[in-house]
Design an enzyme around this catalytic site. Structure first.
Site, short mmCIF file in Angstrom:
data_model
loop_
_atom_site.label_atom_id
_atom_site.label_comp_id
_atom_site.label_asym_id
_atom_site.label_seq_id
_atom_site.Cartn_x
_atom_site.Cartn_y
_atom_site.Cartn_z
CB ALA A 51 37.92 44.89 36.41
NE ARG A 57 45.78 52.94 38.50
CZ ARG A 57 47.08 53.15 38.65
NH1 ARG A 57 47.66 54.16 38.03
NH2 ARG A 57 47.81 52.36 39.41
CD GLU A 117 38.17 47.34 29.45
OE1 GLU A 117 37.21 46.56 29.63
OE2 GLU A 117 38.52 48.17 30.29
CB THR A 152 30.09 45.21 36.91
OG1 THR A 152 30.50 45.99 35.78
CG2 THR A 152 30.61 45.86 38.18
CD GLN A 191 43.99 48.75 29.15
OE1 GLN A 191 43.99 49.94 28.85
NE2 GLN A 191 43.35 48.32 30.22
NE ARG A 232 34.01 48.49 38.57
CZ ARG A 232 34.48 47.56 39.40
NH1 ARG A 232 34.95 47.92 40.58
NH2 ARG A 232 34.48 46.29 39.07
CD GLU A 236 40.11 49.38 38.05
OE1 GLU A 236 39.51 49.93 37.13
OE2 GLU A 236 39.71 48.34 38.60
#
Length: 779
Positions: A525, A356, A246, A456, A211, A324, A726
């Site tokens: 995200a 996710r 990721e 974020t 990713q 988060r 998500e």
């Protein structure tokens, strides 16, 4: 940039935008011709990598004997961390992730050495032949143990508003409790895989299922000790990612690259499923606590919430993930005074990573738990409590981290869903059923979602794109996002086709490559279309400006009167086919290639003050779920689900509905059946599909309705759409709450049963037994 070119009307005849265009790879995927990394034709020199791993979770490597590995049939090369030419730590943000074990054991299953062989089987067999010995050391394997030991990967963070101590002290009613929230295995269909091919001199091509191709490029270059421009990373598509690719795809690409560098042969590394599950991180398990104050009407006065994430052995992305989680402990509700604390705990477990929702679900579940607790304490229906505490001008629109909400969507969205799904009629029928049914109990719940959209980490909120128009009028698009089945390339293709007013058949979105669009952010995200779609649109605007000026000069019209629609470029009575204007531009020596760039506006967050605007906007939704629970066994079925979800102006309703359906089922799996288990030695024992249960087609509710809430995004997102990757996962909270609702009927809805997530039948039965015996003191 001057934007003189008019936007084409969304209803133009040939625009594919706002229509259910099929996924750009759909035919290739169902016919088996879609190419993944493992499908790339093998170079003649191809060889394969496997790794040898630790069998303890903590300690120090005392001896490593690799003679038998070297002597194993087909072996070409063997490396340890001492053979890495450049950086040995590949942590994505903070240090702590060695590419291979140095001396300190981080977790059970940590790669110690890597072996290269002529065949995949030879590499895997050779990796089993090493002789290793370790000096044991006590292992911290649980969140509770890490809290006792004050073992952290990053410092604790706090924020809040108002005087929480005073609010709790003066509240007419209070409650406190604890919730264990389990992790989740990504279980992507395509496992971790990378192919490294040496090019001229010290250059290298990497094909990887990642990713974040730019991070793979950076880490491969650093591991080899070369400049980034020597490494090109290509990523055409993934067979699923969900966050698991990721940051944690890079290690395997780096190992393949080191061998390719050393041997000048093409090298592939593909993890078998069991090793993939053991050696890569999961959704973070959390242990959360709350203490709340409220009144008899169900209104919240204050909340003190602590979330404690089990981060595993290293920081990885955990700082932002726990942030988060903290940002979402309020979900859709005005909590009153608040104090939110987030711990980032270090354990001798594989380093957990993005999944996710990126921590949001583990925080958001606390808001739904608190609403249920208030409902049981006050005797009110849970939906009544939820509606009375929704963010609104009357209740207040300021979050615990000081962000003012600018859209008040959920009250009207929930009202529409409760009416369309006949919530109150079903509640009455369900209550009557439970009074008459001694064994089977039904549960019902409507839960909302308010999910913040943006990274974020502020610097990640940027994207680039590159567009070429060819002389036959066809268009090639490259952007920094990656396709993992979610339809990103399809939506970007639709955006470009719409901007130029041409058919989607004339658009080709090519593989994500670091030598076309540099320094890209991960596709995560839920921001893939927001960022890359805007970047592609901006590249289109530049090209359209050039073409419009040429058209205006030829016909004597104003450039800002020129429109692109239905395969033509027009102004008043003047028109040319798009292809003809492109040919004219080429003959006039006008560039038909442009880059585009976008960065998200308005966002910021000050960690020192614990306040800011970390999100550009919020995606919203709500789901009603109905379940049946067998009180003799704890088994249950999800019978009905109705969803109303806010995607702004939908760019592709078919893809958006698919994302909502898939996200919901994946969330349902996390909250019901997907139970990660480690044994006392720290070994993952839920390491295959016989011991780890994801939802199957039979778990899909027979009644499963999904509707889109049609309201454009108030923010200037791409065509005022909203992210959809998500947020739908968290709609599955309604299933967990419905299970609790069914069990609560055994106590006349006066107790909220203590059911951890995932609510496996065993845990449900334990809660039933405790409630029936009057031993449930959780609330």
């Amino acid at each position: 940039m001057r934007k003189l070119v008019k936007q084409p009307a969304a209803h133009a005849e040939h625009t594919p935008l706002l229509k259910p265009a099929r996924h750009e790879s759909a035919v290739r995927q169902v016919s088996g011709t879609a190419r993944y990394v493992d499908d790339i034709p093998a170079p003649d020199s191809l060889c394969y990598v496997s790794v040898g791993t630790t069998n303890v979770a903590s300690g120090t490597l005392q001896a490593l004997e690799l003679a038998a590995v070297w002597q194993s049939p087909g072996v070409i090369d063997v490396i340890t961390i001492a053979d890495i030419p450049g950086h040995t730590d590949i942590g994505p943000v903070f240090g702590g992730d060695p590419i291979l074990l140095d001396t300190e054991v981080k977790f059970h299953g940590q790669p110690v050495f890597a072996v290269l062989a002529e065949t995949e089987e030879q590499a895997r067999v050779a990796a089993t032949k090493a002789e290793m010995s370790f000096t044991g050391a006590p292992a911290i394997l649980t969140t509770d143990a890490a809290l006792v030991a004050d073992s952290k990967v990053r410092p604790t963070h706090e924020f809040g508003r108002g005087d929480i101590d005073a609010a709790l002290a003066s509240a007419p009613m209070t409650a406190s409790g604890h919730l264990s929230v389990g992790g989740q295995e990504h279980l992507y269909l395509e496992g971790q895989v990378s192919l490294a091919i040496p090019e001229e001199e010290d250059r290298l091509s990497i094909y990887t299922s990642s990713q974040h191709p730019s991070e793979v490029q950076k880490l491969v270059a650093e591991v080899l000790g070369v400049k980034l421009h020597r490494v090109a990373v290509d990523m055409r598509r993934m067979g699923g990612g969900f966050g698991g690719k990721e940051s944690q795809a890079a290690q395997w690409a780096c190992l393949a690259a080191v061998f390719a560098w050393r041997t000048q042969r093409a090298v592939k590394m593909r993890l078998p499923r069991m090793l993939d599950m053991q050696a890569t991180g999961k959704r973070h398990p959390f242990e959360n606590d709350y203490h709340i104050g409220f009144d008899a009407s169900g209104k919240m006065h204050g909340a003190r919430i602590t979330v404690a994430g089990n981060c595993g052995h290293s920081p990885d992305l955990s700082d932002a993930i726990v942030d988060r989680a903290m940002f979402h402990t309020d979900n859709a509700y005005q909590l009153g005074a608040s104090k939110i604390t987030g711990h980032r705990l270090k354990t001798h477990i594989v380093s957990h990573t993005a999944f996710r929702g990126f921590g949001g679900p583990q925080g958001l579940i606390m808001a739904e738990l608190m609403m249920d607790v208030v409902a049981r304490k006050t005797g009110l229906d849970p939906l009544t409590v939820r509606k009375r505490n929704l963010y609104s001008p009357q209740n207040g629109m300021i979050t615990p981290y000081g962000m003012e909400l600018e859209q008040d969507i959920l009250p009207s969205l929930i009202e529409r869903l409760e009416n369309d799904a006949h919530y109150w009629q079903r509640r009455e029928a369900l209550t009557r059923f439970n009074q008459q049914s001694p064994i089977i109990k039904k549960g019902l719940s409507l839960t909302p979602v308010k999910f913040g959209i943006s990274f974020t980490a502020k610097h990640l909120n940027q994207a680039g794109a590159l567009i070429h128009i060819y002389t036959d009028g066809s268009v090639q698009v490259n952007h920094g996002g990656t396709e993992m089945g979610q339809g990103l390339h399809t939506k970007v293709g639709q955006i470009v086709a719409h901007e130029f007013g041409i058919s989607l058949d004339n658009i080709e979105v090519t593989a994500t490559r670091t030598d076309k669009v540099p320094n890209t952010s991960p596709t995560a995200a839920s921001s893939g279309t927001d960022l890359n779609g805007k970047a592609a649109q901006n590249a289109c605007i530049t090209l359209k400006q050039r073409l419009a000026e040429l058209f205006a000069e030829e016909f004597g019209v104003a450039p800002d009167s020129v429109t692109f629609a239905d395969g033509k470029v027009s102004s008043g009575d003047h028109a040319l086919p798009f292809t003809q204007l492109v040919q004219n531009a080429y003959m006039a020596r006008i560039s038909l290639s442009s880059t585009g760039y976008y960065r998200t506006p308005k966002i910021y967050y000050d960690r020192d003050t614990g306040s800011g605007r970390p999100f550009f906007y919020f995606a919203n939704g709500a789901a009603v779920s109905e379940v049946r629970v067998d009180t003799l066994t704890g088994e249950y079925t999800v019978d009905k689900v109705d969803i109303l979800h806010d995607v702004g102006t939908s760019l592709n309703p078919a893809i958006d509905r698919g994302q909502i359906e898939g996200g919901f089922i994946q969330g349902m799996g996390w909250l019901t059946t997907e139970d990660l288990r480690w044994d006392d030695s720290g070994k993952l024992i839920s390491n295959n599909l016989a011991t780890y249960k994801i939802p199957a087609i039979g778990d899909t509710p027979a009644h499963f309705n999904v509707e889109l809430f049609d309201r454009p995004n108030a923010e200037d997102s791409i065509y005022h759409s909203k992210a959809v990757g998500e947020p739908p996962l968290m709609l599955a909270m309604s299933v967990w709450c419905a299970i609790k609702d069914a069990v609560s009927s055994l106590a006349d809805y006066r107790i909220d049963p203590a059911i951890p997530a995932p609510a496996t039948p065993e845990k449900v039965l334990t809660a039933i037994t405790a409630l029936q015996e009057g031993k449930n003191h959780a609330n």
